[in-house]
Write an enzyme that holds these catalytic residues in place. Structure first.
Site, short mmCIF file in Angstrom:
data_model
loop_
_atom_site.label_atom_id
_atom_site.label_comp_id
_atom_site.label_asym_id
_atom_site.label_seq_id
_atom_site.Cartn_x
_atom_site.Cartn_y
_atom_site.Cartn_z
N HIS A 29 48.95 40.87 47.94
CA HIS A 29 48.23 39.09 47.22
C HIS A 29 49.03 38.35 47.81
CE1 HIS A 29 44.92 39.89 43.81
NE2 HIS A 29 45.26 41.12 43.44
N ASP A 67 43.64 44.86 48.85
CA ASP A 67 44.39 43.09 48.54
C ASP A 67 46.04 42.83 49.14
OD1 ASP A 67 42.07 42.78 48.07
OD2 ASP A 67 42.46 42.90 45.11
N ASN A 135 38.83 43.92 46.92
CA ASN A 135 38.15 43.04 46.78
C ASN A 135 38.33 41.25 46.71
OD1 ASN A 135 39.85 42.98 44.06
ND2 ASN A 135 38.99 41.56 43.38
N HIS A 136 39.57 41.24 47.25
CA HIS A 136 40.08 39.92 47.28
C HIS A 136 39.62 39.61 49.16
CE1 HIS A 136 42.27 37.33 43.83
NE2 HIS A 136 41.74 38.93 43.07
#
Length: 526
Positions: A29, A67, A135-136
């Site tokens: 992230h 991610d 998914n990000h």
């Protein structure tokens, strides 16, 4: 010993030439909270530590489970800093000790230059990175591209697992060999769970195996989907995955469960590395963060946890005021509750000081969350004002306290504003466990008729809000309104609808749309 069992000779120096060493991490992230002056560099500092561990352990390659970036459109700072780190730690003159046996034009079919980066004559890579998308940071927009496509075209990352079709997914493995050990690396980038769940049920997801000596390959599969069940179809059951797999690396779930767990039904192990940074103040994120050093020789493996020392500490505690000596009837109850909470926060801060890793790059200010159940007549206090006293002691003074009550039967009053109701459904805690579009649907199906949608569809609005929230598509809602109103206006003109019959025609359009949507949902379930 079950397949993929642990070997006792993994550290034998004479057998290094037959042993793959892989540094496994998921959900980095990068860019999370980068606009926060205190937490701006947290994700990048830990990503650098991950690459440092990989370099120190002299791994053959780094495997990322999705991610890598927090945003679908990462900032220039996130891209620039991550590319600089990849260049710093992954480029060099040391030879790569394993062979790439499969067809790169198949494994990297979406790359205009389909070649594994360390074999590219224009690159000088000594520690390759292989990654799927999550998914990000999934592909979207013009060209169906994502940030990993940028890293791939620059030769910094080997981006795989991007399916060219969402109707029939065929996963072709990357085939690698080091000495006598043969590794088949399978990857599937994030696909919406409901869609992928349905595709598995319909037999439209297949994993291809090597044509020769299939039993001699160690099969490693990296996936980025819901593992925990969030709804009837909003997850991927482990039994959907092929039995010939030896180890599944499961991304997306943030709780760190690195140690491989044996699935006796499917006969494979599952390792869930979790995230390398806390992106929500929940219990799962408070588990100590690790990455995995995976060693594979022939059909055996060894998975070693490596603690991350630069991660910002996070402590969370639940308290119920009814279980304390506090009395809700006391005229000074609110001040006493505030004093009680402050003492609890101080305890967690002291714990963070005692448990600091000592690494100079581990931040001094911890994240702290106190979840307070104030059921039984207690009142709340101003959380922002309360947090000011800890502004120099914690990294999140504005959301130290989360008040909650035991669920009670809920009645809706006619004078409740629609926005307030929808706000309850879209509260941050709910978004941590449920999909945006499901929350929107739940709101509009349970609210009174006066607040029902007249022109826009629930599904369309839910999808648009999801794009806005998760993908930062700022024009998603505006485009939806423009598109759906245009369709309605066209229909009204074609039917020459007069003003007197406008309401009836709008009701007819809405009924047809609802009927069509139900038919589609029924077909999906078949």
């Amino acid at each position: 010993m079950p397949k993929g069992g642990t070997s006792d000779t993994r550290d034998d120096p004479e057998d290094e030439e037959n042993t793959f060493k892989i540094l496994v991490a998921t959900d980095c992230h990068l860019g999370y909270m980068e606009k926060d002056s205190v937490r701006t560099d947290d994700s990048l500092n830990t990503f650098e530590e991950i690459l440092q561990h990989a370099q120190k352990e002299k791994v053959d390659f780094v495997l990322l489970g999705g991610d890598l970036y927090h945003d679908n459109k990462p900032s220039r700072k996130s891209l620039h800093c991550s590319m600089a780190l990849l260049r710093q730690y992954c480029m060099g003159d040391n030879p790569v000790q394993f062979e790439f046996l499969s067809d790169p034009s198949v494994n990297f079919s979406t790359n205009p230059f389909p070649v594994v980066n360390y074999a590219d004559p224009n690159m000088n890579v000594d520690m390759p990175v292989f990654s799927i998308h999550g998914n990000h940071d999934d592909p979207a927009g013009l060209g169906n591209l994502c940030a990993l496509d940028v890293l791939s075209i620059a030769g910094l990352v080997n981006y795989f697992g991007k399916s060219p079709s969402l109707e029939d997914v065929k996963i072709s493995p990357i085939l690698l060999r080091k000495g006598r050990t043969k590794l088949a690396l399978y990857g599937l980038g994030s696909i919406r769970d409901e869609r992928l769940h349905r595709m598995f049920l319909q037999g439209k997801v297949s994993m291809l195996q090597p044509k020769e000596n299939r039993d001699s390959w160690f099969n490693l599969f990296v996936i980025h989907q819901n593992r925990a069940k969030h709804g009837e179809h909003n997850y991927i059951p482990e039994q959907f995955l092929n039995e010939f797999i030896d180890l599944v690396v499961w991304g997306h779930e943030h709780e760190c469960l690195v140690d491989p767990v044996w699935n006796p039904t499917q006969n494979f192990f599952i390792s869930q590395p979790g995230s390398s940074i806390a992106t929500s103040l929940s219990h799962g994120e408070a588990v100590k963060k690790h990455v995995a050093l995976l060693q594979v020789r022939n059909k055996e493996m060894k998975c070693t946890k490596i603690p991350l020392e630069t991660v910002r500490q996070f402590y969370i505690e639940d308290v119920c005021l009814l279980d304390t000596d506090l009395d809700p009837a006391d005229v000074h109850a609110e001040k006493k509750v505030e004093k009680y909470c402050a003492a609890k926060i101080e305890e967690l801060i002291s714990k963070a000081v005692d448990e600091h890793s000592g690494n100079p790059k581990q931040p001094k200010l911890p994240l702290v969350r106190l979840r307070v159940d104030y059921s039984g007549g207690f009142s709340t206090f101003n959380v922002n004002r309360f947090g000011q006293q800890f502004s120099n002691k914690v990294a999140n003074p504005k959301d130290l306290i989360l008040f909650n009550k035991k669920k009670e039967a809920r009645t809706k009053s006619d004078d409740t504003k629609p926005g307030e109701d929808l706000g309850d459904f879209l509260r941050p805690e709910a978004l941590n466990t449920q999909r945006v579009e499901d929350l929107v649907k739940e709101y509009f199906t349970s609210t009174e008729k006066a607040k029902q949608l007249e022109l826009l569809s629930e599904k369309g609005l839910g999808d648009a809000i999801r794009e806005f929230v998760e993908k930062k598509e700022n024009d998603a809602i505006q485009e939806l309104v423009k598109y759906q109103l245009g369709k309605i206006q066209t229909s009204l003109r074609q039917r020459n609808t007069s003003e007197d019959h406008l309401r009836d025609e709008l009701d007819r359009i809405k009924d047809e749309r609802t009927k069509c949507q139900r038919q589609k949902e029924q077909q999906k379930l078949k």
